[in-house]
Design a protein around this motif. Structure first.
Motif, PDB file in Angstrom:
ATOM      1  N   GLU A   1       0.821  -1.220   0.000  1.00 37.62           N
ATOM      2  CA  GLU A   1       0.000   0.000   0.000  1.00 37.62           C
ATOM      3  C   GLU A   1       0.853   1.268   0.000  1.00 37.62           C
ATOM      4  N   PRO A   2       1.612   1.478  -1.066  1.00 35.98           N
ATOM      5  CA  PRO A   2       2.575   2.588  -1.068  1.00 35.98           C
ATOM      6  C   PRO A   2       1.936   3.970  -0.997  1.00 35.98           C
ATOM      7  N   THR A   3       0.696   4.116  -1.408  1.00 32.10           N
ATOM      8  CA  THR A   3       0.136   5.477  -1.451  1.00 32.10           C
ATOM      9  C   THR A   3      -0.872   5.748  -0.343  1.00 32.10           C
ATOM     10  N   ALA A   4      -1.039   4.796   0.586  1.00 32.68           N
ATOM     11  CA  ALA A   4      -1.989   5.028   1.676  1.00 32.68           C
ATOM     12  C   ALA A   4      -1.579   6.265   2.460  1.00 32.68           C
ATOM     13  N   GLY A   5      -2.520   7.160   2.705  1.00 28.68           N
ATOM     14  CA  GLY A   5      -2.229   8.351   3.492  1.00 28.68           C
ATOM     15  C   GLY A   5      -1.645   9.497   2.700  1.00 28.68           C
ATOM     16  N   MET A   6      -1.532   9.317   1.382  1.00 31.85           N
ATOM     17  CA  MET A   6      -0.979  10.398   0.560  1.00 31.85           C
ATOM     18  C   MET A   6      -2.104  11.215  -0.062  1.00 31.85           C
ATOM     19  N   SER A   7      -1.799  12.478  -0.357  1.00 36.51           N
ATOM     20  CA  SER A   7      -2.771  13.321  -1.064  1.00 36.51           C
ATOM     21  C   SER A   7      -2.880  12.821  -2.509  1.00 36.51           C
ATOM     22  N   ARG A   8      -3.909  13.254  -3.200  1.00 42.46           N
ATOM     23  CA  ARG A   8      -4.110  12.824  -4.600  1.00 42.46           C
ATOM     24  C   ARG A   8      -2.905  13.209  -5.455  1.00 42.46           C
ATOM     25  N   ALA A   9      -2.398  14.437  -5.240  1.00 42.72           N
ATOM     26  CA  ALA A   9      -1.265  14.902  -6.046  1.00 42.72           C
ATOM     27  C   ALA A   9      -0.031  14.036  -5.798  1.00 42.72           C
ATOM     28  N   ASP A  10       0.236  13.737  -4.503  1.00 39.10           N
ATOM     29  CA  ASP A  10       1.391  12.902  -4.173  1.00 39.10           C
ATOM     30  C   ASP A  10       1.204  11.492  -4.722  1.00 39.10           C
ATOM     31  N   THR A  11      -0.040  11.004  -4.674  1.00 36.80           N
ATOM     32  CA  THR A  11      -0.317   9.671  -5.204  1.00 36.80           C
ATOM     33  C   THR A  11       0.009   9.615  -6.688  1.00 36.80           C
ATOM     34  N   ASN A  12      -0.451  10.638  -7.429  1.00 36.42           N
ATOM     35  CA  ASN A  12      -0.170  10.659  -8.873  1.00 36.42           C
ATOM     36  C   ASN A  12       1.318  10.756  -9.144  1.00 36.42           C
ATOM     37  N   ASN A  13       2.015  11.553  -8.339  1.00 35.59           N
ATOM     38  CA  ASN A  13       3.465  11.674  -8.493  1.00 35.59           C
ATOM     39  C   ASN A  13       4.136  10.324  -8.249  1.00 35.59           C
ATOM     40  N   THR A  14       3.661   9.618  -7.185  1.00 38.31           N
ATOM     41  CA  THR A  14       4.238   8.311  -6.856  1.00 38.31           C
ATOM     42  C   THR A  14       4.000   7.324  -7.999  1.00 38.31           C
ATOM     43  N   ILE A  15       2.801   7.360  -8.576  1.00 38.70           N
ATOM     44  CA  ILE A  15       2.506   6.478  -9.710  1.00 38.70           C
ATOM     45  C   ILE A  15       3.499   6.735 -10.844  1.00 38.70           C
ATOM     46  N   ASP A  16       3.730   8.028 -11.134  1.00 39.61           N
ATOM     47  CA  ASP A  16       4.659   8.368 -12.207  1.00 39.61           C
ATOM     48  C   ASP A  16       6.062   7.862 -11.917  1.00 39.61           C
ATOM     49  N   VAL A  17       6.507   8.083 -10.651  1.00 30.36           N
ATOM     50  CA  VAL A  17       7.866   7.668 -10.280  1.00 30.36           C
ATOM     51  C   VAL A  17       8.017   6.154 -10.420  1.00 30.36           C
ATOM     52  N   LEU A  18       7.041   5.410  -9.892  1.00 31.84           N
ATOM     53  CA  LEU A  18       7.130   3.950  -9.942  1.00 31.84           C
ATOM     54  C   LEU A  18       7.111   3.459 -11.386  1.00 31.84           C
ATOM     55  N   LYS A  19       6.253   4.060 -12.187  1.00 32.97           N
ATOM     56  CA  LYS A  19       6.155   3.665 -13.595  1.00 32.97           C
ATOM     57  C   LYS A  19       7.481   3.924 -14.300  1.00 32.97           C
ATOM     58  N   HIS A  20       8.006   5.135 -14.062  1.00 33.90           N
ATOM     59  CA  HIS A  20       9.248   5.547 -14.716  1.00 33.90           C
ATOM     60  C   HIS A  20      10.401   4.628 -14.307  1.00 33.90           C
ATOM     61  N   ILE A  21      10.513   4.400 -12.988  1.00 27.97           N
ATOM     62  CA  ILE A  21      11.627   3.575 -12.506  1.00 27.97           C
ATOM     63  C   ILE A  21      11.458   2.132 -12.943  1.00 27.97           C
ATOM     64  N   GLY A  22      10.229   1.647 -12.877  1.00 28.32           N
ATOM     65  CA  GLY A  22       9.971   0.273 -13.304  1.00 28.32           C
ATOM     66  C   GLY A  22      10.387   0.072 -14.749  1.00 28.32           C
ATOM     67  N   GLU A  23      10.056   1.030 -15.592  1.00 28.03           N
ATOM     68  CA  GLU A  23      10.365   0.874 -17.017  1.00 28.03           C
ATOM     69  C   GLU A  23      11.839   1.095 -17.299  1.00 28.03           C
ATOM     70  N   SER A  24      12.418   2.170 -16.691  1.00 30.11           N
ATOM     71  CA  SER A  24      13.798   2.512 -17.046  1.00 30.11           C
ATOM     72  C   SER A  24      14.811   1.530 -16.468  1.00 30.11           C
ATOM     73  N   ARG A  25      14.558   1.008 -15.257  1.00 31.32           N
ATOM     74  CA  ARG A  25      15.542   0.108 -14.642  1.00 31.32           C
ATOM     75  C   ARG A  25      15.117  -1.350 -14.702  1.00 31.32           C
ATOM     76  N   GLY A  26      13.935  -1.606 -15.208  1.00 31.64           N
ATOM     77  CA  GLY A  26      13.467  -2.988 -15.324  1.00 31.64           C
ATOM     78  C   GLY A  26      13.285  -3.677 -13.992  1.00 31.64           C
ATOM     79  N   ILE A  27      12.856  -2.918 -12.950  1.00 35.88           N
ATOM     80  CA  ILE A  27      12.626  -3.522 -11.645  1.00 35.88           C
ATOM     81  C   ILE A  27      11.272  -4.225 -11.649  1.00 35.88           C
ATOM     82  N   THR A  28      11.267  -5.468 -11.199  1.00 41.88           N
ATOM     83  CA  THR A  28      10.009  -6.181 -11.023  1.00 41.88           C
ATOM     84  C   THR A  28       9.358  -5.671  -9.748  1.00 41.88           C
ATOM     85  N   MET A  29       8.048  -5.438  -9.789  1.00 40.22           N
ATOM     86  CA  MET A  29       7.380  -4.948  -8.574  1.00 40.22           C
ATOM     87  C   MET A  29       6.156  -5.783  -8.272  1.00 40.22           C
ATOM     88  N   ILE A  30       5.971  -6.031  -6.989  1.00 38.54           N
ATOM     89  CA  ILE A  30       4.705  -6.595  -6.526  1.00 38.54           C
ATOM     90  C   ILE A  30       4.074  -5.524  -5.653  1.00 38.54           C
TER      91      ILE A  30
END
Lengths: 252, 387
Positions: A175-204
């Motif tokens: 639950e990485p975004t629990a307790g975050m504001s909508r803006a922070d949640t969207n930012n977190t989504i972007d960061v995770l997406k970007h890092i997942g794609e650029s570094r090829g990290i598998t995520m659960i």
């Protein structure tokens, strides 16, 4: 597609409660795999079995060709599995930057390093790496803040920085975004997406927020009463009758 | 400078000036004055300040950084003392081998005790260390008599082998020395009514203190030190971060054990006598009090705490009723007796009462110890000025 994590027949019983009942999962490498399910479905219990916090009664968890069951938490982390906790588990007495430098040092030096006389200031590479990750998460202005004095949302982001700085092969997010504001949640989504794609990290990722799940996941597993009741691509999950039943409470 | 940040270097410099000038600073009252009683600048006490300062600095590396509260650190002090006396007996009356071997022996001893005790944390760890120390104390006082001299203790004798010195030469038992310079040797300098005593043993201890204080700063500011603080903060989390806390706590335990052994070695270098009471639990408790009083987890705190406790023990304990009557003799008889009656329980044999009250005040009002309180005061002043 290669498999990053293979979960086979995992069972866990707490007294009279069968928390996990023959759980099987295949997590593809470089993808984001979401685990969803109603409260008490066993999602966090399952993650605890991956990182050595709990030992399942039976079953195997194969990562990188090795069984993770029975290994100690620090050994599992050194094998390339980092976890971001649901309730922030940070080093409250230390500063934000130190909180991130610790996992970075662990990643570079291993489980123990007797560098008792080396000034921390000389670890410039480690510090830069930590600053980069914090910058990605929008926390570059809070480096020297005391970690305990931060807001809940900031603590979640710090947790994430501690996981990301290790450049893990597999990142477990509870639950990485629990307790975050909508803006922070969207930012977190972007960061995770970007890092997942650029570094090829598998995520659960375990998440209740369906907006986050459907923005990120390549594959979704639905857990209910300790059993995987569905595993499919996001677009097919919504229409699955079993899933609707589980979420509407008609599973009995 | 020296791998330290500017502030840390200034702190080291401050401690250097303080210990170098201690014989002057600690003797603020002229000889023969009413308050000469409060002068602490005599060699025996100054040596004790510094030696217990070293003991407390080491203890603080374990307790202050990792939060593991050892109740048995006196065992390492005692082991170091015995090892030191044996070196003075067998090898040479020169104190250098004694000091080095005490540190090494205490290090090995603490590796063994730490390895077992660190299987548990919290109160169970404290109890394990306490049990080990009490066992060591009991063994030293009884079955190990051939090595420890039993309850009477171990001391140097005229017919000791002293292989490097060429054995007994007749005459007196040689006093511990540094290449011929005796530890007990002092130069007295009189300036007006003030008498300052510059003692060889004290300056050797002060030199060692500066080195180990410098090492402690380096440890506090190293990645290793940061890991130790992380263990105190959240040891579980650290293991999920890929760090195994056990070797870190064990390393901290051994380092602090070596500091204790070094302190024990210096004690016998000053006075070549070691008894089992040095290992007793009261001695272990004393270093805990020193750390908490001065400020757990601060660098200067333990030294300050050691100084205050030793000052109370040696100065306050010597104030008797006769002295009190002398000080208050300017008052009318009735009032004088009342005042002396009020102060009486707090001084002399009752010095523990004043120390206890002070300890309570510090723990209740200054959770960061005296150094934490001073830091807080400065911060508040600074903030007010900057506004």
């Amino acid at each position: 597609m290669t498999v990053a994590l293979e979960v086979k027949g995992v069972n866990k019983r707490f007294g009279g409660l069968q928390a996990l009942n023959d759980v099987n999962l295949l997590v593809d490498e470089g993808r984001i795999h979401a685990i969803i399910g109603p409260n008490g479905a066993g999602k966090s219990t399952l993650l605890n079995c991956f990182v050595g916090r709990l030992n399942p009664d039976s079953g195997t968890v194969i990562f990188d060709g090795k069984n993770l069951i029975g290994r100690l938490p620090h050994q599992i982390n050194q094998a390339g599995v980092s976890r971001v906790f649901q309730t922030p588990e940070i080093f409250g007495e230390l500063s934000v930057i130190e909180n991130v430098m610790i996992p970075a040092l662990a990643h570079r030096d291993g489980i123990f390093e007797l560098n008792a006389l080396k000034p921390l200031r000389r670890e410039k590479d480690i510090r830069d790496k930590a600053v980069d990750v914090l910058d990605d998460l929008g926390m570059a202005d809070k480096l020297d803040m005391n970690a305990a004095s931060m807001s809940r949302g900031d603590k979640r982001r710090l947790e994430m920085a501690m996981g990301l700085v290790q450049e893990p092969k597999l990142l477990l997010l509870d639950e990485p975004t629990a307790g975050m504001s909508r803006a922070d949640t969207n930012n977190t989504i972007d960061v995770l997406k970007h890092i997942g794609e650029s570094r090829g990290i598998t995520m659960i990722i375990i998440e209740h927020d369906m907006h986050v799940v459907f923005s990120l996941a390549n594959k979704i597993s639905v857990l209910a009463q300790g059993t995987v009741i569905a595993e499919d691509a996001p677009e097919n999950i919504k229409g699955n009758p079993k899933v609707q039943e589980a979420y509407l409470g008609g599973a009995h | 400078m020296l791998g330290l940040s500017r502030n840390d270097f200034l702190m080291l410099l401050f401690v250097l000036v303080l210990v170098a000038a201690a014989p002057i600073i600690l003797n603020p009252f002229p000889e023969g004055s009413n308050f000469a009683q409060f002068n602490a600048g005599y060699p025996d006490l100054m040596q004790r300040f510094v030696i217990f300062g070293i003991f407390a600095i080491g203890f603080n590396i374990l307790f202050g950084l990792t939060g593991y509260l050892s109740f048995g650190h006196a065992a390492f002090l005692g082991a170091g003392s015995y090892a030191g006396v044996w070196m003075l007996k067998l090898l040479t009356i020169n104190v250098i081998p004694a000091i080095i071997i005490s540190t090494v022996v205490a290090g090995i001893f603490s590796l063994f005790i730490g390895f077992i005790s660190l299987r548990r944390s919290g109160i169970y760890f404290s109890i394990l260390t306490l049990a080990f120390a009490q066992m060591s104390f009991a063994l030293a006082a009884s079955v190990l008599t051939p090595i420890t001299g039993g309850e009477t203790g171990l001391q140097t004798a005229l017919n000791d082998p002293r292989v490097l010195d060429g054995g007994a030469t007749g005459g007196n038992i040689p006093a511990p020395s540094l290449f011929g310079l005796e530890m007990g040797h002092s130069w007295k300098v009189a300036v007006g009514d003030w008498i300052w005593t510059f003692n060889v043993g004290y300056y050797l201890c002060a030199f060692v203190l500066l080195i180990v204080f410098y090492i402690a700063i380096r440890i506090f500011r190293s990645p290793f030190g940061m890991m130790l603080k992380a263990i105190k903060s959240n040891s579980q989390r650290l293991s999920y971060t890929g760090i195994s806390p056990r070797p870190y706590t064990l390393a901290a335990f051994v380092i602090s054990g070596m500091y204790a052994g070094l302190a024990g070695g210096l004690m016998v270098a000053m006075d070549p006598l070691a008894g089992p009471e040095r290992m007793q639990w009261t001695a272990s408790g004393e270093v805990v009090l020193m750390s908490i009083l001065g400020g757990v987890g601060t660098l200067v705190g333990p030294v300050l705490g050691a100084g205050i406790i030793k000052y109370f023990e040696n100065i306050f304990s010597k104030i008797n009723d006769g002295l009190l009557h002398q000080w208050f003799s300017f008052m009318p008889d009735g009032i004088e007796n009342v005042i002396v009656g009020i102060i009486h329980p707090f001084v002399g044999k009752g010095w523990h009462l004043s120390l206890g009250l002070m300890f309570m005040l510090v723990v209740i009002f200054l959770p960061g110890g005296l150094v934490g309180g001073i830091n807080g005061l400065f911060r508040r002043l600074f903030r007010r000025r900057s506004q």
